[in-house]
Design an enzyme around this catalytic site. Structure first.
Site, PDB file in Angstrom:
ATOM      1  N   VAL A  68      38.376  47.254  68.244  1.00  0.00           N
ATOM      2  CA  VAL A  68      38.614  47.414  66.797  1.00  0.00           C
ATOM      3  C   VAL A  68      37.447  46.916  65.947  1.00  0.00           C
ATOM      4  CG1 VAL A  68      41.147  47.346  66.954  1.00  0.00           C
ATOM      5  CG2 VAL A  68      39.871  45.213  66.579  1.00  0.00           C
ATOM      6  N   SER A 147      49.366  35.854  59.846  1.00  0.00           N
ATOM      7  CA  SER A 147      49.930  34.758  60.632  1.00  0.00           C
ATOM      8  C   SER A 147      50.528  33.714  59.692  1.00  0.00           C
ATOM      9  CB  SER A 147      48.828  34.107  61.465  1.00  0.00           C
ATOM     10  OG  SER A 147      49.239  32.823  61.903  1.00  0.00           O
ATOM     11  N   TYR A 160      40.313  31.519  62.568  1.00  0.00           N
ATOM     12  CA  TYR A 160      41.521  32.343  62.680  1.00  0.00           C
ATOM     13  C   TYR A 160      42.235  32.413  61.324  1.00  0.00           C
ATOM     14  CZ  TYR A 160      45.982  33.890  64.747  1.00  0.00           C
ATOM     15  OH  TYR A 160      47.130  34.594  65.077  1.00  0.00           O
ATOM     16  N   ILE A 193      55.032  32.814  68.405  1.00  0.00           N
ATOM     17  CA  ILE A 193      55.668  33.855  69.214  1.00  0.00           C
ATOM     18  C   ILE A 193      55.179  33.715  70.650  1.00  0.00           C
ATOM     19  CG2 ILE A 193      56.072  36.342  69.455  1.00  0.00           C
ATOM     20  CD1 ILE A 193      56.956  35.180  66.703  1.00  0.00           C
TER      21      ILE A 193
END
Ligand code: NAP
Length: 258
Positions: A68, A147, A160, A193
């Site tokens: 990507v 997130s 991040y 998750i």
């Protein structure tokens, strides 16, 4: 048979990060809801495994090798998906990488790598999908993956967190620009998750990350990839026809911003 608003029969969806975790669960669920799914991932073999699993359950699915962070590859995969099915209705930009370093230890190379995948990779996907959707004139739904970290501060997650905050900004900005084409753009901000990504980042010093995050949730558990896939399905489908520029938080109640 899905409820009508969740029925994706006749729609085409492109899902990045579809080889693993949340992307894989999303591809399988959107196919189950009736969409023709294009599973794209750096891990081409994993993407094909997801597509094959979907086909075995009666779904329509193909796979694509995709980095990507390479705009040319993203444009080519969007074009291939449109060529295969004659349309693109849903884009879910789920591919991402995790990187941990303190602010003081963060190098230019760390920042560049994480931004290239987690922000630019999403930007390219949004741009190419929106162009295809505008050209076909049927509207569409773009779902980005940010997130829960953007609701809080977290040690060692500078790169991040910066990338994920930028994705949320991109989501809102694009929503304001393409709404007149009936293209909706929404973000999903999962909490912790259980996926290969989080399995790789267990913090033994404080007990496993999973156990710690489960204790923080009013629901007393961490999330599963399917919990997030259902949030993506909601935003991808007509069930959210009047929802754009929004953030959906499948996080077990860990963050409750106000
Ligand atoms: P995962 O299981 O590691 O899946 C991520 C997938 O993305 C992998 O198949 C990975 O391939 C692929 N990928 C990485 N770099 C890529 C690139 N340049 N081009 C194409 N594909 C690439 O992680 P996950 O937990 O499902 O995470 C999916 C998304 O949810 C990510 O954006 C993540 O940041 C976000 N998220 C996850 C959590 C969580 O708790 N799990 C929470 C909030 C947000 P390789 O394995 O070959 O690298």
């Amino acid at each position: 048979m899905p409820l009508t608003a969740y029925d994706l029969t006749g729609r085409t969806a492109l899902i990045t990060g579809a080889a693993s975790g949340i992307g894989r669960a999303t591809a399988l669920l959107l196919a189950e809801a009736g969409a023709s799914v294009h599973c794209a991932d750096l891990d081409a073999q994993g993407a094909e495994q997801t597509a094959e699993e979907s086909r075995k359950s009666g779904g329509r699915a193909r796979s694509h090798a995709l980095d990507v962070s390479d705009r040319t590859q993203v444009a080519a995969v969007v074009e291939e998906s449109v060529r295969a099915d004659g349309r693109l209705d849903i884009m879910a930009t789920i591919a991402g990488v995790m990187h941990r370093s303190t602010v003081l230890d963060t190098s230019d190379a760390d920042l560049d790598r994480v931004l290239a995948v987690n922000f630019k990779g999403v930007l390219y996907g949004c741009q190419e999908a929106a162009r295809a959707m505008i050209a076909q004139g049927n509207g569409g739904s773009i779902v980005t993956m940010t997130s829960g970290v953007i609701d809080t501060g977290a040690p060692e997650l500078l790169c991040y967190g910066v990338a994920k905050a930028a994705v949320y900004q991109l989501t809102k900005t694009l929503a304001t620009e393409v709404g007149r084409h009936d293209i909706r753009v929404n973000a999903v901000a999962p909490g912790w998750i259980r996926t290969p990504m989080t399995d790789r980042h267990v913090d033994d010093a404080q007990g496993s990350g999973q156990q710690r995050m489960a204790r923080l949730s009013p629901l007393g558990r961490v999330g599963e990839a399917e919990d997030v896939a259902h949030a993506v399905l909601h935003l991808a489908s007509d069930a959210s026809a009047f929802t754009t520029g929004q953030l959906l938080r499948p996080n077990g109640g860990v963050h409750m911003p106000w």
